[in-house]
Structures are given as structure tokens and as C-alpha cells.
Write an enzyme that holds these catalytic residues in place. Structure first.
Site, PDB file in Angstrom:
ATOM      1  N   ASP A   1      -6.414  -6.323   4.878  1.00 38.63           N
ATOM      2  CA  ASP A   1      -5.812  -4.992   4.785  1.00 38.63           C
ATOM      3  C   ASP A   1      -5.868  -4.340   6.167  1.00 38.63           C
ATOM      4  O   ASP A   1      -6.953  -4.136   6.716  1.00 38.63           O
ATOM      5  CB  ASP A   1      -6.604  -4.165   3.767  1.00 38.63           C
TER       6      ASP A   1
ATOM      7  N   HIS B   1      -1.239  -1.299  -4.136  1.00 39.53           N
ATOM      8  CA  HIS B   1      -2.510  -0.978  -3.476  1.00 39.53           C
ATOM      9  C   HIS B   1      -2.604   0.537  -3.292  1.00 39.53           C
ATOM     10  O   HIS B   1      -1.730   1.149  -2.674  1.00 39.53           O
ATOM     11  CB  HIS B   1      -2.554  -1.702  -2.129  1.00 39.53           C
TER      12      HIS B   1
ATOM     13  N   ASP C   1      -4.854   3.580  -1.868  1.00 41.68           N
ATOM     14  CA  ASP C   1      -5.931   3.913  -0.937  1.00 41.68           C
ATOM     15  C   ASP C   1      -6.508   5.290  -1.253  1.00 41.68           C
ATOM     16  O   ASP C   1      -5.845   6.309  -1.065  1.00 41.68           O
ATOM     17  CB  ASP C   1      -5.403   3.889   0.504  1.00 41.68           C
TER      18      ASP C   1
ATOM     19  N   SER D   1       0.834  -1.205   0.000  1.00 41.73           N
ATOM     20  CA  SER D   1       0.000   0.000   0.000  1.00 41.73           C
ATOM     21  C   SER D   1       0.866   1.250   0.000  1.00 41.73           C
ATOM     22  O   SER D   1       1.675   1.469   0.912  1.00 41.73           O
ATOM     23  CB  SER D   1      -0.897   0.018   1.244  1.00 41.73           C
TER      24      SER D   1
ATOM     25  N   MET E   1     -11.351  -5.819   6.094  1.00 37.58           N
ATOM     26  CA  MET E   1     -10.486  -4.867   6.798  1.00 37.58           C
ATOM     27  C   MET E   1     -10.114  -5.446   8.159  1.00 37.58           C
ATOM     28  O   MET E   1     -10.994  -5.862   8.927  1.00 37.58           O
ATOM     29  CB  MET E   1     -11.200  -3.521   6.991  1.00 37.58           C
TER      30      MET E   1
ATOM     31  N   HIS F   1      -8.462   0.824  -3.708  1.00 37.26           N
ATOM     32  CA  HIS F   1      -9.342   0.593  -2.563  1.00 37.26           C
ATOM     33  C   HIS F   1     -10.051   1.907  -2.271  1.00 37.26           C
ATOM     34  O   HIS F   1      -9.445   2.840  -1.748  1.00 37.26           O
ATOM     35  CB  HIS F   1      -8.469   0.125  -1.382  1.00 37.26           C
TER      36      HIS F   1
ATOM     37  N   MET G   1      -9.150   8.018  -0.265  1.00 33.90           N
ATOM     38  CA  MET G   1      -9.952   8.424   0.902  1.00 33.90           C
ATOM     39  C   MET G   1     -10.475   9.845   0.697  1.00 33.90           C
ATOM     40  O   MET G   1      -9.760  10.684   0.141  1.00 33.90           O
ATOM     41  CB  MET G   1      -9.089   8.399   2.170  1.00 33.90           C
TER      42      MET G   1
ATOM     43  N   MET H   1     -12.175   4.200  -0.319  1.00 37.29           N
ATOM     44  CA  MET H   1     -12.791   4.499   0.979  1.00 37.29           C
ATOM     45  C   MET H   1     -13.462   5.855   0.849  1.00 37.29           C
ATOM     46  O   MET H   1     -13.001   6.867   1.383  1.00 37.29           O
ATOM     47  CB  MET H   1     -11.715   4.474   2.081  1.00 37.29           C
TER      48      MET H   1
HETATM   49  C1  DX5 Z   1      -6.041   1.733   5.799  1.00 34.70           C
HETATM   50  C2  DX5 Z   1      -5.711   1.342   4.387  1.00 34.70           C
HETATM   51  C3  DX5 Z   1      -4.583   0.399   4.292  1.00 34.70           C
HETATM   52  C4  DX5 Z   1      -3.290   0.891   4.896  1.00 34.70           C
HETATM   53  C5  DX5 Z   1      -2.709  -0.270   5.630  1.00 34.70           C
HETATM   54  O1  DX5 Z   1      -7.348   2.147   5.908  1.00 34.70           O
HETATM   55  O2  DX5 Z   1      -6.800   0.776   3.713  1.00 34.70           O
HETATM   56  O3  DX5 Z   1      -4.372  -0.043   2.965  1.00 34.70           O
HETATM   57  O4  DX5 Z   1      -2.350   1.354   3.976  1.00 34.70           O
HETATM   58  O5  DX5 Z   1      -1.581   0.160   6.322  1.00 34.70           O
HETATM   59  P1  DX5 Z   1      -0.776  -0.795   7.293  1.00 34.70           P
HETATM   60  O6  DX5 Z   1      -0.347  -1.983   6.463  1.00 34.70           O
HETATM   61  O7  DX5 Z   1       0.354   0.047   7.762  1.00 34.70           O
HETATM   62  O8  DX5 Z   1      -1.721  -1.184   8.384  1.00 34.70           O
HETATM   63 ZN    ZN Z   2      -6.372  -0.214   1.728  1.00 38.83          ZN
END
Ligand code: DX5
Ligand code: ZN
Length: 232
Positions: free
Chosen positions: A174, A32, A34, A8, A136, A65, A36, A67
Site C-alpha cells: 500500500d 480499500h 483508509d 483505495s 506500507m 485499513h 485516519m 491508521m
Molecule cells: C496512505 C494510504 C493508502 C493510500 C495510497 O497512507 O494507506 O491506502 O490511499 O495512495 P496511493 O496509491 O496514491 O499511494
Molecule cells: Zn491504506
């Protein structure tokens, strides 16, 4: 497919994203990303323009991903921007079937994500619409959080659900996935592993990916769910 690792970039240096992507290009399976929006989660990251740019400059397929609050509106655009997989959240989607189909119609894989407190069973009839379930293992929003062991029973149930239906659906975990937790995830049924801080906080991200893969492959080889799958 066997074990897949999806680093990620949430924990990467956003000013050097192409370099950070290149650092794991030879050893990871996915990148990956993210997305948000400050609404679905209390954090803000990146959107379509960065995904489009990464698609041009990163060798790995993008695992987006989302969010965000309005995945029904935005998810197909991420597929069109070049994401090879687009995952939407069950909690945010108002028309998950339509949206998952719209993602696939563009030629991308479609994922459905579940927060730690959301059950998978009510979505069992949607499995034919889904290429990957994302469970998650932290509350989404931030990297570097503690892994939630309470999700492991749900992961086992999700693996059984997929096996019972004979479906070729990947199970992704994740959040808090690192060398101390990845074996538990593999043993419970995960086959796609997102790791942010475990990879990008490391001095050698490629070596971190290789070490995680070795651990996950070893745990999978000894996992009961995998033995059942091999027996057919
Ligand atoms: C958090 C993200 C993850 C995040 C995980 O909401 O969806 O993808 O990057 O980070 P680590 O592996 O550090 O928990
Ligand atoms: Zn993620």
C-alpha cells in the site's frame, strides 16, 4: 488466491463515494478504506458511520485499513460495521493478539500492517493470528506519495517467512503502487495491491484496475517465490 486489487477510496471523490465504489465494482476484488484519526497519522479521513454506509451501498467487500491510535478499542467495531477485512497497525496496537482474535470472532479477516521502518520478524510468532500482512510502501497518511523501494527486501523476507510456515497469509502492499512499481511488488512477493491515485486519478478507474491486474499477474507468473509455491 491469485492477484487481488484493492482500490483505495482515499483518492476518490468523497461526495460521490457510492458512485466511485461502483466504478470499480466489476473489476476489483476489494474496496480499500483508509481510516485516519489525526493522531497515528497527520491526516483525518472517515470513521464508522461512513464504513456502515458504504457497506450498505458498495458491492465490493470492504478492506478497512485503520491508521488510528487505539485499534484495540475500535477494530472490532469496524468488523461489526461490515468490513470483510480489518487491518490494524503493529505500531499502534497494545494487545495485537487479543485485537486480531476479536476481529476474527466477528467473522472478518484480520490484517496486521507495518510502516516502512517496522520489522516483521518480531511478529513471526503471531502469524497464525493473521490473515494478511500489509507492508506500507510509503509512510502512511497521504495518497500520491513516492513508492519506497527500500521496503522490497522486507517484502521478500515476509514472503519467505509465510512460505516457511506454510501459512495462507496474503501479502498486501500500500502506497505508491502504480504501473511503474506494481511489477516490482509482485516479483518480491506481494499478492494484494492497494492503489489509490493510480485508480481514482485515472479517467477510467475500471481500466486502470484491469491494467494493474494484468501487470501484476504477468510479474507473478515469472516470480521465483511463486515458482517455489507451485512446486510445493
Ligand atoms: C496512505 C494510504 C493508502 C493510500 C495510497 O497512507 O494507506 O491506502 O490511499 O495512495 P496511493 O496509491 O496514491 O499511494
Ligand atoms: Zn491504506
Amino acid at each position: 488466491m491469485g492477484v487481488q486489487i484493492s482500490p483505495s477510496i482515499l483518492s476518490a471523490d468523497y461526495a460521490r463515494l457510492a458512485d466511485e465504489a461502483a466504478a470499480v465494482a466489476g473489476v476489483a476484488d476489494w474496496l480499500h478504506v483508509d481510516v485516519m484519526d489525526y493522531h497515528f497519522v497527520p491526516n483525518l479521513t472517515i470513521g464508522l458511520p461512513v464504513v456502515e454506509a458504504l457497506h450498505k451501498h458498495a458491492a465490493l467487500p470492504l478492506d478497512c485499513h485503520l491508521m488510528i491510535d487505539e485499534p484495540d478499542r475500535w477494530a472490532p467495531e469496524y468488523a461489526e460495521a461490515g468490513a470483510r477485512n480489518v487491518t490494524i497497525h503493529a505500531e499502534a496496537a497494545h494487545a495485537p493478539v487479543r485485537t486480531l482474535r476479536a476481529i476474527r470472532a466477528v467473522g472478518s479477516r484480520a490484517g496486521l500492517a507495518f510502516n516502512p521502518g517496522t520489522a516483521v520478524e518480531p511478529y513471526a510468532d503471531l502469524l497464525p493470528e493473521i490473515d494478511m500482512l500489509l507492508l506500507m510502501t510509503v509512510e502512511p497518511g497521504f495518497g500520491g506519495q513516492h513508492f519506497l523501494d527500500i521496503v522490497l527486501p522486507k517484502l521478500r523476507r515476509a514472503r519467505s517467512l509465510v512460505a516457511d510456515r506454510g501459512a495462507e497469509i496474503w501479502l498486501q502492499v500500500d502506497g505508491g503502487v502504480h504501473e511503474g512499481t506494481i511489477e516490482r511488488c509482485a516479483e518480491a512477493g506481494a499478492d494484494v495491491f492497494v492503489a489509490g491515485s493510480a485508480v481514482y486519478d485515472s479517467d477510467d478507474p475500471a481500466a486502470a484496475v484491469q491494467a494493474l491486474r494484468a501487470q501484476a499477474e504477468d510479474a507473478t507468473a515469472h516470480a521465483a517465490w511463486n515458482a517455489r509455491r507451485r512446486l510445493g
